[in-house]
Design an enzyme around this catalytic site. Structure first.
Site, short mmCIF file in Angstrom:
data_model
loop_
_atom_site.label_atom_id
_atom_site.label_comp_id
_atom_site.label_asym_id
_atom_site.label_seq_id
_atom_site.Cartn_x
_atom_site.Cartn_y
_atom_site.Cartn_z
N LYS A 78 -40.15 -25.55 -36.58
CA LYS A 78 -41.12 -25.84 -35.54
C LYS A 78 -42.54 -25.94 -36.10
CE LYS A 78 -38.21 -25.38 -31.92
NZ LYS A 78 -36.95 -24.96 -32.53
C1 LIG Z 1 -35.65 -25.24 -32.13
C2 LIG Z 1 -34.59 -24.99 -33.11
C3 LIG Z 1 -33.44 -25.78 -33.19
C4 LIG Z 1 -33.16 -26.90 -32.21
O1 LIG Z 1 -34.08 -27.96 -32.30
P1 LIG Z 1 -34.25 -28.99 -31.10
O2 LIG Z 1 -35.36 -29.86 -31.50
O3 LIG Z 1 -34.56 -28.15 -29.90
O4 LIG Z 1 -32.95 -29.70 -30.96
C5 LIG Z 1 -32.52 -25.52 -34.19
N1 LIG Z 1 -32.71 -24.51 -35.06
C6 LIG Z 1 -33.80 -23.72 -35.01
C7 LIG Z 1 -33.92 -22.63 -35.99
C8 LIG Z 1 -34.78 -23.93 -34.05
O5 LIG Z 1 -35.86 -23.15 -34.02
#
Ligand SMILES: *Cc1c(COP(=O)(O)O)cnc(C)c1O
Length: 471
Positions: free
Chosen positions: A111
């Site tokens: 993120k």
């Molecule tokens: C947010 C997240 C995901 C999923 O990503 P999306 O964009 O919501 O599909 C997968 N793994 C981790 C560790 C995340 O923080």
């Protein structure tokens, strides 16, 4: 470049407004009117360039109207916070099997790649307008931490993060609750992530509240996040020989933002063979691709909590394209979802989706087995989210062994030490970056899942509400 809503009833907006707005006023999601393209020569030229520079080049066409220097500064600042010189390095763990490490940012999850950029863009846009904003986000774990890290202490923004009480890992919770800055508020809601996201969407639909606090969104419904995530599909593919050969990507998926960014990269001209959606036991996307029926069921808590999602918001953006950008059909589908709890993806749209995507649901035992197998084969430790992607990547390699597959590693294993210990009997050492989080004092506002209660809390604490300004 103007942006249009997938539901066709919100005003068209330029990029800077889309960044500050998040969700469209008609409940839809903003998408660019068309996708800018890059040709093979331009892709080849990314080889050996610093990550921030490639990011700036690829993102610029989406940001028409934004001063280029603002984007330049934001990209430089954002990627300087990463602890690896490559920002998003690749590691090989098998024949044609690669892991893309997206966890070298401040909160150790992917993120950060988008949020660090979004935080800087938003703050700069507000500064030039003399405005303040109130960011309210819902998180299944990592978005909240990344948003708090990106916005803490910023002059023009207050951050409120809603997370499902008891359903995030200890490290994830502490990353949100130990930040001392006065502009940061972590709110524990009873219920699931989907409940928190539904409550959040309700706040955005409340026009007077939205204006009153200058509400802004940072969930992956914010287009700037998708566009920032598109960059590492290019950089990793180029490292593996793109544009001269095709690459496939396996993506641990929850809200569909990350894998949608891969689709955007493909639409821009990156030669991508397959995009593989890896889910955990919350498998709505795998079921939807297999059957054509989009039908949420109850959320099951798993060891990969950031993927414990049934309402994958960004799927709407893909559906909009697959359905020929007919916003009327999108509205119908989501009305059916509200009314009947499901909708059928029209056959033509399903065919279009299957041209680019595969999906695989990975259960809890398989996730544990994959962490163990990867460790046994290569001495490399992956977190449970990444494990779903690696498992899906192996399945893809059985079908198509000649095409490299990149599994996106979305979190550092130290964020999920218990799951790792169960799988391989080793306790992961937390990296130095986690020390303040593991030791800090927690500050949590616990609340019922009731939008009036949440609104009252935000109105009491948001500085934008006091001065009556809004973005
Ligand atoms: C947010 C997240 C995901 C999923 O990503 P999306 O964009 O919501 O599909 C997968 N793994 C981790 C560790 C995340 O923080």
């Amino acid at each position: 470049m103007d942006y249009i809503s997938t539901r066709g009833r919100a005003p068209e907006l330029p990029f800077d407004e889309v960044v500050l707005t998040g969700l469209a006023a008609d409940g839809g999601l903003y998408v660019p009117r068309r996708y800018p393209t890059v040709d093979h020569k331009e892709i080849a030229a990314f080889a050996g360039r610093p990550y921030a520079e490639t990011a700036e080049t690829l993102i610029a066409p989406f940001t028409e109207g934004l001063p280029r220097d603002l984007l330049h500064q934001a990209a430089r600042g954002a990627y300087a916070t990463f602890s690896h010189a490559a920002v998003a390095p690749l590691t090989q763990i098998g024949d044609n099997l690669f892991v893309l490490e997206l966890f070298h940012g401040p909160t150790l999850a992917f993120k950060d790649l988008a949020m660090q950029l979004l935080g800087r863009l938003m703050d700069a846009l507000l500064e030039t307008r003399g405005l303040r904003a109130t960011i309210v986000g819902a998180t299944s774990g990592d978005t909240g931490a990344a948003a708090i890290e990106a916005f803490r202490g910023r002059a023009n923004v207050d951050v409120f993060i809603l997370y499902p009480d008891g359903r995030v890992s200890d490290v994830q919770r502490r990353q949100m609750t130990t930040v001392a800055d006065a502009n940061v508020h972590a709110i524990a809601l009873d219920g699931s992530f989907d409940d928190a996201q539904t409550l959040l969407k309700g706040l955005f639909r409340d026009e007077s509240f939205r204006r009153g606090v200058g509400l802004a969104g940072v969930n992956s419904i914010n287009w700037a996040r998708v566009v920032a995530q598109m960059v590492y599909y290019f950089t990793s593919a180029v490292t593996l020989g793109s544009p001269h050969r095709k690459i496939s990507f396996a993506v641990p998926t929850g809200n569909f933002g990350d894998v949608l960014a891969g689709y955007v990269a493909k639409r821009m001209g990156l030669p991508v063979e397959r995009l593989i959606v890896a889910t955990n036991e919350n498998d709505i996307l795998a079921r939807a691709l297999a059957t054509g029926r989009y039908e949420p069921r109850g959320v099951t808590p798993t060891q990969s909590p950031s993927m414990d999602i049934q309402l994958s918001s960004n799927f709407e953006r893909l559906l909009f394209d697959a359905i020929g950008r007919d916003s009327g059909s999108v509205v119908q589908a989501f009305e059916a979802l509200d009314r009947d709890g499901a909708f059928e993806i029209p056959p033509g749209a399903l065919r279009a989706v299957r041209e680019d995507f595969d999906a695989l649901a990975v259960n809890e035992a398989e996730t544990q087995a994959e962490i163990a197998r990867t460790y046994r084969d290569s001495g490399y430790v992956i977190d449970p989210h990444t494990a779903t992607g690696v498992r899906a990547a192996r399945a893809q390699l059985e079908k198509s062994p000649g095409t490299p597959v990149v599994a996106l590693s979305t979190a550092h294993p130290a964020k999920f030490p218990d799951a790792i210990e169960r799988a391989i009997g080793l306790r992961i050492e937390p990296p130095p970056r986690l020390a303040p989080v593991l030791e800090g004092k927690e500050r949590i506002a616990r609340m019922k899942r009731d939008s009036e209660t949440v609104k009252r809390f935000i109105l009491e604490h948001a500085r934008a509400a006091r001065v009556g300004a809004g973005a």
